[in-house]
Design an enzyme around this catalytic site. Structure first.
Site, PDB file in Angstrom:
ATOM      1  N   ASP A   1      14.475  -2.574   8.079  1.00  0.00           N
ATOM      2  CA  ASP A   1      13.673  -2.620   6.865  1.00  0.00           C
ATOM      3  C   ASP A   1      12.497  -1.657   7.057  1.00  0.00           C
ATOM      4  O   ASP A   1      12.220  -1.234   8.177  1.00  0.00           O
ATOM      5  CB  ASP A   1      13.186  -4.067   6.668  1.00  0.00           C
ATOM      6  CG  ASP A   1      12.268  -4.212   5.466  1.00  0.00           C
ATOM      7  OD1 ASP A   1      12.551  -3.592   4.428  1.00  0.00           O
ATOM      8  OD2 ASP A   1      11.266  -4.938   5.568  1.00  0.00           O
ATOM      9  N   LYS A   2      11.814  -1.312   5.985  1.00  0.00           N
ATOM     10  CA  LYS A   2      10.669  -0.398   6.090  1.00  0.00           C
ATOM     11  C   LYS A   2       9.348  -1.154   6.023  1.00  0.00           C
ATOM     12  O   LYS A   2       8.583  -1.214   6.972  1.00  0.00           O
ATOM     13  CB  LYS A   2      10.712   0.666   4.989  1.00  0.00           C
ATOM     14  CG  LYS A   2       9.547   1.655   5.066  1.00  0.00           C
ATOM     15  CD  LYS A   2       9.448   2.498   3.827  1.00  0.00           C
ATOM     16  CE  LYS A   2       8.860   1.744   2.659  1.00  0.00           C
ATOM     17  NZ  LYS A   2       7.420   1.417   2.824  1.00  0.00           N
ATOM     18  N   THR A   3       9.086  -1.758   4.862  1.00  0.00           N
ATOM     19  CA  THR A   3       7.771  -2.347   4.614  1.00  0.00           C
ATOM     20  C   THR A   3       7.543  -3.554   5.505  1.00  0.00           C
ATOM     21  O   THR A   3       8.308  -4.505   5.477  1.00  0.00           O
ATOM     22  CB  THR A   3       7.650  -2.758   3.132  1.00  0.00           C
ATOM     23  OG1 THR A   3       8.039  -1.655   2.331  1.00  0.00           O
ATOM     24  CG2 THR A   3       6.235  -3.167   2.807  1.00  0.00           C
TER      25      THR A   3
ATOM     26  N   PHE B   1       3.625   5.474 -14.043  1.00  0.00           N
ATOM     27  CA  PHE B   1       4.476   6.109 -13.037  1.00  0.00           C
ATOM     28  C   PHE B   1       5.909   5.581 -13.160  1.00  0.00           C
ATOM     29  O   PHE B   1       6.129   4.411 -13.434  1.00  0.00           O
ATOM     30  CB  PHE B   1       3.940   5.794 -11.639  1.00  0.00           C
ATOM     31  CG  PHE B   1       4.780   6.392 -10.544  1.00  0.00           C
ATOM     32  CD1 PHE B   1       4.507   7.660 -10.062  1.00  0.00           C
ATOM     33  CD2 PHE B   1       5.851   5.689  -9.999  1.00  0.00           C
ATOM     34  CE1 PHE B   1       5.291   8.213  -9.063  1.00  0.00           C
ATOM     35  CE2 PHE B   1       6.641   6.237  -9.009  1.00  0.00           C
ATOM     36  CZ  PHE B   1       6.352   7.508  -8.533  1.00  0.00           C
TER      37      PHE B   1
ATOM     38  N   GLY C   1      13.867  -1.561  -0.028  1.00  0.00           N
ATOM     39  CA  GLY C   1      13.845  -1.766  -1.476  1.00  0.00           C
ATOM     40  C   GLY C   1      12.899  -0.806  -2.161  1.00  0.00           C
ATOM     41  O   GLY C   1      12.777  -0.808  -3.385  1.00  0.00           O
TER      42      GLY C   1
ATOM     43  N   ARG D   1      15.930   1.567  -2.590  1.00  0.00           N
ATOM     44  CA  ARG D   1      16.184   0.633  -3.692  1.00  0.00           C
ATOM     45  C   ARG D   1      17.368  -0.288  -3.383  1.00  0.00           C
ATOM     46  O   ARG D   1      18.175  -0.609  -4.254  1.00  0.00           O
ATOM     47  CB  ARG D   1      16.457   1.403  -4.988  1.00  0.00           C
ATOM     48  CG  ARG D   1      15.224   2.004  -5.629  1.00  0.00           C
ATOM     49  CD  ARG D   1      14.359   0.925  -6.197  1.00  0.00           C
ATOM     50  NE  ARG D   1      13.170   1.422  -6.871  1.00  0.00           N
ATOM     51  CZ  ARG D   1      12.103   0.689  -7.107  1.00  0.00           C
ATOM     52  NH1 ARG D   1      12.057  -0.568  -6.704  1.00  0.00           N
ATOM     53  NH2 ARG D   1      11.055   1.167  -7.733  1.00  0.00           N
TER      54      ARG D   1
ATOM     55  N   ASP E   1      11.402  -8.237   8.221  1.00  0.00           N
ATOM     56  CA  ASP E   1      10.351  -9.257   8.262  1.00  0.00           C
ATOM     57  C   ASP E   1      10.253 -10.098   7.005  1.00  0.00           C
ATOM     58  O   ASP E   1       9.397 -10.967   6.918  1.00  0.00           O
ATOM     59  CB  ASP E   1       8.985  -8.593   8.509  1.00  0.00           C
ATOM     60  CG  ASP E   1       8.523  -7.772   7.308  1.00  0.00           C
ATOM     61  OD1 ASP E   1       7.323  -7.732   7.022  1.00  0.00           O
ATOM     62  OD2 ASP E   1       9.391  -7.157   6.645  1.00  0.00           O
TER      63      ASP E   1
ATOM     64  N   ASN F   1      14.042 -10.821   1.973  1.00  0.00           N
ATOM     65  CA  ASN F   1      15.050  -9.865   1.511  1.00  0.00           C
ATOM     66  C   ASN F   1      15.882  -9.286   2.659  1.00  0.00           C
ATOM     67  O   ASN F   1      16.881  -8.609   2.431  1.00  0.00           O
ATOM     68  CB  ASN F   1      14.379  -8.712   0.738  1.00  0.00           C
ATOM     69  CG  ASN F   1      13.371  -7.960   1.583  1.00  0.00           C
ATOM     70  OD1 ASN F   1      12.595  -8.568   2.309  1.00  0.00           O
ATOM     71  ND2 ASN F   1      13.362  -6.655   1.498  1.00  0.00           N
ATOM     72  N   ASP F   2      15.475  -9.564   3.893  1.00  0.00           N
ATOM     73  CA  ASP F   2      16.209  -9.037   5.049  1.00  0.00           C
ATOM     74  C   ASP F   2      17.128 -10.076   5.681  1.00  0.00           C
ATOM     75  O   ASP F   2      17.850  -9.759   6.623  1.00  0.00           O
ATOM     76  CB  ASP F   2      15.213  -8.547   6.121  1.00  0.00           C
ATOM     77  CG  ASP F   2      14.262  -7.499   5.575  1.00  0.00           C
ATOM     78  OD1 ASP F   2      14.738  -6.587   4.878  1.00  0.00           O
ATOM     79  OD2 ASP F   2      13.042  -7.601   5.819  1.00  0.00           O
TER      80      ASP F   2
END
Length: 1195
Positions: A426-428, A592, A731, A839, A865, A868-869
């Site tokens: 995951d990133k965030t 945006f 995401g 996404r 973390d 969603n993971d």
């Protein structure tokens, strides 16, 4: 800023959404049909019709077992292990006369082994259950009737209940938003747990319920909702609300998802629509799988092989026994007279030789069971638990800030940590800290900002051997300045030329004034004033937006108030050099989007000027500049490239003045488009926005650091050098993911990016087609075409040895994961150095993980973390949960929890390598010692005409695997190290020994098996030939079975323990104690057991004291057999080490020869770690060096 003021805001007037706008076109017409059958009676969960619908409760469970399923499920887990099943069969047979030993001695070891493992499983699952209990017992305010709201537990909620959720609380179930503390019924929601995004989402209730802002409003509130059935799609919702005989359409704007958090809104009222396992977050999760390591699966195959050997030798033995028995009595002549074939039992009856052979086969099956190590599983369980304790107590993986050590939640997968081929991250919150820092900027072609050193610059500085803060020799990315960390969150900017109002002395002070004013005005943030100290803090839709507003405040342009139509600032006045309050009338916000890649605001200042402020990605903003607005373009582009090299996220800032006529025309069209009710409303709004966003004047660029966690670039670099691939599944938007890719050196300048996106004009036009199935087919065809082009590009770049990166968005990923496309997608992805999926929904993350795991057959590790993971963590071979800010869902579903991503480096390269090596060596040695022991029994059976007579005493057999040989193996599994932790990290390619499984290959396993057979052969034939016809004692007596058995057993104990001593790389006093103690204990046991009553000690009665010890041949034979048995292994190991060393042996040479400080020698070995496709800052540095070299050659 208090709640009362907030209630007066009407943000729908400036945003591009309208209150309650939706239509019954499209999917809404499906309500009531298949898949859209849910009916909810609002505020009446106990209503008669509702009781017939029997929707699930809100209780959520993540455990593997329940009280009812524990026993059958856990027993199944134990007896699906083929060895345990075999011993179960043996235990049953031991109650029959064919058994060569008593039933008790056979059943008790099996019960102990199975019970110990089941107990461990029960403890681990109980921990999960406790975490579930904490979650289900959280409290939320629920309507109890008569307009009274009181706290209830989450688990007690029912579909149809009305709840009141307050600021910073999590939503307890999926809710339909009815109203909020804002008059417009909007609320801000943080969905970090669901999609990993930190930016706030705006949700809005229907206009018809927006006025229900008091508890008492719900006293008589009744409504009926009809909607879609529970499903896993986070981004869609179709339903209708029936209120006072009127139907109102419901859309995703009204849906609040469980595990999202209410932010920047005092309270909301919502109606429970999905509960428990029906909620979308739980629909995205999967059942906790029963994970087994690759080594354990291969171990089963070895045991199958040993079964084959066991059945084969039993079968051969029974045939020979049957033939010999049949011929025992011919014409009244007895061959084996001592068996009395003329007067015997069925077991030796020549007249019924086939039956005797069959019974002997069963006896042999049980007698040779010592080939199959029953204590192997329980020994491995003990070793893994102890290994887990070492992982938990490793101070190098302890995070002091949050007081969190590493925590191995299951010990089943320790050795898998040493075999990871692909990490899916995951990133965030995993790679990043969920915080942005304003660190540098370029204004009017001049670069400002000398204080911030990014994680990428830090890593590059270490790579070049420079202290942090010292100027880089070639590119100057790190300026000469001492690093001083700012204490202000989101602001790490230092430059005396621009701070403290000094910017007025700069050559382009007017441009700097406009730049800072744009930062303070062009955003959607909301200020909150602390009533005690008057300090202003900000709630923003994204962390970078908050960083801009904080930067503007710190540089003299403080945004302190927002109303529905105005933005108020405290500006530094360059003329008076004092702070003055100014107000800007906010006319429009052009929001945006991933297509526009920019946002703009239109304001009127106090002098009446109409100003358009715009900020966005350089890829679009430079195209929008006017001819006379490009004065600083070249310099700004140069600075942007430098910032990108430092891993910073950049935005271009520009503005223009508007004339009244142009603005009035735009505003009219914009408001009409905003109020449209059609599927392509957003596209129309975007098109009209483009009409005014043109002819801009460039002011400069910002550079913010999407703050990576400490040590992330170094960790990724080290993992890349170890040959581990890293995929990022997020995401987040594609732009954000790409920026992070650059920040952590997964991407680098010059690396060709293969971008597969659904955000293209062709696909957008296809989405507008009425025939959805035809559109989907066309979009799929487009994705396949893009994948094929990428594959062609990959083939070209493979020839040139260049690294490629694959970046794909969620919609394209949906088609890429379809059955007929996924092989093409995987072939492309595996060939790329970096893969980033943007996404991605939780389900997609899990599907990508499954695809990589199953199709490549390699070991996958997922790390995340958030909730969603969870699917991804459970689907991967190993799930690592980050114990971060996004709650405990990921940790609860993980196999191992750590506090920071950087700890993954030590977890894999050190603990992973050690655990893999230890478990591999342990299993190989276990099979070796059991084959050695088992084949001495087999050879004796051949010698004794397969009569079923054991060579050893019953207690020798029982205790072989318990006291005399097992404890040293456990010590090997816990303490052995081929190389130290420091050298594991210094030579990361050592990790590939696990990935390629060189220490547990069939070649190595069969080599150990051959060594076992060889040792057994030497032991048996040396002993039998030395003792068969030789006088054993002074009086001339020859050895009997008891003496032969004790002598052979002594040789076996000495040989297998000494073999262990030769195999160990790292001795501790515990290993010495257990290896040599095991041998000494054998003699002590023989003395003590031999002094017992003959009815207990049977064949061992005084065998050492009276028979063996006084005989010199006993001691001489033991020494001779020991040397002869170990010599073949010693010779092989010496030749292999000298002429064909493995990588860990090369490192051992370096260590033993004292060459770890010889840079030239070490460099030769380390070069094996670097390949052209490697990512990370080392590869980035090598790439930039080679590109500079090629440029200088061209010059």
């Amino acid at each position: 800023m208090g709640g009362n003021r907030r209630q007066r805001h009407h943000f729908s007037r400036i945003h591009a959404f309208s209150c309650g706008k939706a239509s019954f076109k499209g999917e809404h017409s499906l309500i009531g049909g298949p898949g859209f059958s849910r009916i909810v009676y609002c505020n009446e969960p106990e209503r008669g019709e509702a009781s017939f619908l029997s929707y699930g409760d809100n209780y959520v469970s993540t455990t593997k077992y329940t009280v009812a399923t524990f026993l059958p499920k856990s027993l199944f887990e134990q007896f699906r292990r083929v060895a345990n099943f075999y011993f179960l069969v043996c235990a049953i047979l031991s109650f029959f006369p064919v058994s060569p030993y008593s039933a008790v001695s056979n059943v008790i070891p099996l019960v102990v082994v199975v019970a110990a493992t089941m107990g461990k499983e029960a403890v681990e699952d109980w921990r999960r259950r406790k975490q579930d209990i904490d979650m289900n017992n959280r409290k939320v305010k629920m309507h109890h009737g008569d307009g009274v709201f009181d706290y209830s537990k989450w688990k007690d909620l029912k579909v149809g209940d009305i709840v009141k959720v307050e600021k910073n609380e999590f939503f307890p179930a999926d809710l339909i938003l009815l109203s909020s503390s804002y008059d417009d019924a909007i609320c801000y929601v943080e969905t970090m747990n669901l999609d990993g995004e930190t930016n706030l989402k705006i949700k809005q209730a229907l206009e018809v319920t927006s006025k229900l802002q008091e508890d008492s409003s719900y006293k008589n509130f009744k409504a009926i909702i009809k909607c879609e059935d529970p499903n896993a799609n986070l981004y869609s919702f179709v339903g209708s609300l029936e209120l006072e005989d009127q139907l109102y359409p419901l859309a995703p704007h009204q849906l609040l998802l469980r595990d999202s958090k209410l932010r920047n809104t005092e309270f909301i009222y919502g109606m429970v629509i999905f509960t428990g396992h029906d909620t979308k977050v739980m629909q995205n999760s999967t059942e906790p799988p029963s994970k087994r390591s690759t080594i354990e699966k291969r171990m089963d195959k070895i045991i199958y092989f040993l079964f084959f050997v066991l059945f084969l030798i039993s079968f051969i033995g029974s045939i020979f026994f049957g033939i010999a028995t049949r011929e025992d009595l011919e014409n009244g002549v007895m061959k084996r007279w001592y068996l009395r074939p003329d007067n015997t039992t069925i077991y030796f009856d020549p007249k019924r030789a086939p039956v005797a052979a069959t019974l002997q086969f069963l006896t042999a099956l049980m007698l040779y069971s010592y080939l199959i190590p029953i204590s192997l599983y329980v020994s491995i369980e003990i070793v893994k638990v102890l290994q887990s304790i070492f992982i938990n107590q490793d101070l190098h993986m302890y995070y002091e800030e949050t007081d969190q050590p590493a925590h191995a939640r299951t010990s089943n997968l320790n050795e898998e940590l040493g075999q990871v081929d692909t990490i899916l991250s995951d990133k965030t919150g995993t790679l990043t800290c969920n915080s942005m820092e304003f660190i540098k900027c370029s204004i009017a072609g001049i670069a400002y900002g000398q204080g911030g050193v990014t994680e990428v610059e830090r890593a590059l500085a270490r790579r070049k051997g420079l202290p942090i803060g010292e100027e880089f020799a070639e590119d100057g990315n790190v300026p000469k300045t001492s690093e001083t960390k700012s204490s202000i969150k989101g602001f790490n900017f230092m430059d005396e030329r621009i701070t403290n109002g000094n910017w007025i002395n700069e050559p382009h002070a007017n441009v700097i004034h406009s730049f800072l004013r744009l930062l303070a005005v062009c955003h959607t943030a909301i200020p909150e004033v602390d009533e005690e100290n008057g300090k202003v803090s900000y709630e923003a839709e994204s962390p970078d937006e908050a960083a801009f507003v904080v930067a503007a405040r710190e540089l003299g342009f403080e945004f302190y108030e927002r109303t529905q139509t105005t933005i108020s600032l405290r500006e530094f006045n360059p003329k008076s050099r004092k702070t003055t309050e100014r107000s800007y009338k906010l006319l429009n916000i052009l929001e945006f989007s991933s297509t526009r890649k920019r946002m703009s605001v239109i304001v009127r200042d106090e002098e009446g000027k109409l100003l358009l402020f715009s900020k966005g990605a350089d890829s679009v903003m430079f195209e929008l500049l006017a001819k006379n607005g490009r004065e600083f373009e070249e310099k700004t582009k140069q600075h942007i490239d430098e910032y990108a090299d430092a891993g910073l996220r950049t935005l271009i800032l520009a503005y223009r003045e508007l004339d009244e006529e142009e603005y009035n025309l735009f505003n009219k069209e914009f408001m009409e488009a905003k109020n449209l009710v059609s599927a392509d409303r957003e596209q129309i709004v975007e098109k009209i926005s483009e009409m005014i966003e043109k002819d801009l004047i460039l002011l400069g660029a910002t550079a913010v650091e999407d703050k990576l966690q400490n040590g992330v670039p170094e960790c990724i670099d080290k993992l890349a050098q170890a040959g581990i691939k890293l995929w990022v599944l997020t995401g987040d938007k594609m732009e954000t993911a790409i920026n992070i890719g650059f920040a952590c050196s997964l991407l680098r300048q010059g690396m060709k990016q293969i971008i597969i996106s659904s955000d293209t004009p062709e696909i957008k036009s296809l989405e507008k087609v009425e025939d959805k199935s035809a559109a989907a087919a066309a979009i799929k065809e487009s994705v396949i075409l893009q994948l094929r082009k990428g594959k062609e590009l990959l083939a070209e770049y493979d020839e040139n040895s260049e690294a490629l990166a694959l970046i794909i968005d969620g919609k394209s990923l949906t088609y890429a994961l379809e059955e007929d496309v996924k092989d093409l997608f995987l072939a492309l992805a595996v060939g790329c150095a970096s893969v980033i999926c943007c996404r991605s929904s939780p389900k997609q993350k899990a599907l990508v993980t499954r695809l990589v795991k199953i199709k490549t057959g390699s070991t996958t590790l997922a790390i995340g973390d958030g909730a969603n993971d969870v699917g991804m963590l459970q689907e991967a071979d190993i799930g690592i949960g980050i114990n971060g800010v996004e709650g405990m869902q990921a940790v609860m579903s993980s196999d191992i929890a750590i506090a920071q991503f950087r700890f993954l480096e030590r977890l894999l390269l050190v603990h992973g390598h050690w655990c893999y090596r230890r478990i591999s060596s342990m299993i190989c040695y276990f099979f070796y010692k059991n084959i050695t022991f088992g084949f001495t029994l087999f050879f004796y059976e051949i010698y004794a005409s397969f009569s079923g007579q054991a060579a050893y005493n019953d207690w020798y057999l029982s205790l072989y695997n318990v006291f005399f040989t097992s404890l040293p193996v456990i010590a090997l599994g816990v303490f052995d190290q081929d190389v130290s932790a420091r050298l594991c990290l210094k030579f990361p390619l050592l990790y590939q020994e696990g990935v390629q499984n060189v220490l547990f290959s069939w070649k190595r396993i069969l080599g150990w098996a051959f060594n076992g057979v060889l040792s057994a052969t030497i032991i048996f034939f040396f002993c039998i030939n030395a003792m068969e016809n030789q006088a054993f004692r002074k009086a001339g007596e020859v050895a009997d079975l008891e003496v032969l058995g004790a002598t052979m057993y002594t040789c076996v104990v000495w040989v297998v323990n000494s073999q262990m001593a030769l195999s160990i790389s790292y001795f501790t006093y515990i290993q010495h104690l257990l290896i040599w103690g095991g041998i000494i204990f054998w003699y002590i046991f023989l003395i003590v057991y031999g002094t017992m009553d003959p009815t207990l000690s049977t064949t061992a009665y005084k065998v050492l004291i009276e028979a063996c010890a006084p005989a010199p041949l006993y001691w001489l034979l033991t020494l001779l057999v020991l040397v002869a048995s170990l010599l073949p292994y010693f010779a092989y190991a010496s030749i292999q080490m000298r002429f064909f060393p493995m990588f860990h042996q090369m490192i051992q040479w370096i260590r033993n020869d004292g060459q770890t400080t010889d840079p030239e020698y070490v460099h030769v070995v380390r070069q094996r770690s670097l390949r052209h496709t490697t990512v990370g800052f080392t590869a980035r540095f090598e790439s930039s060096q080679s590109s500079r070299a090629s440029k200088s050659i061209q010059v």
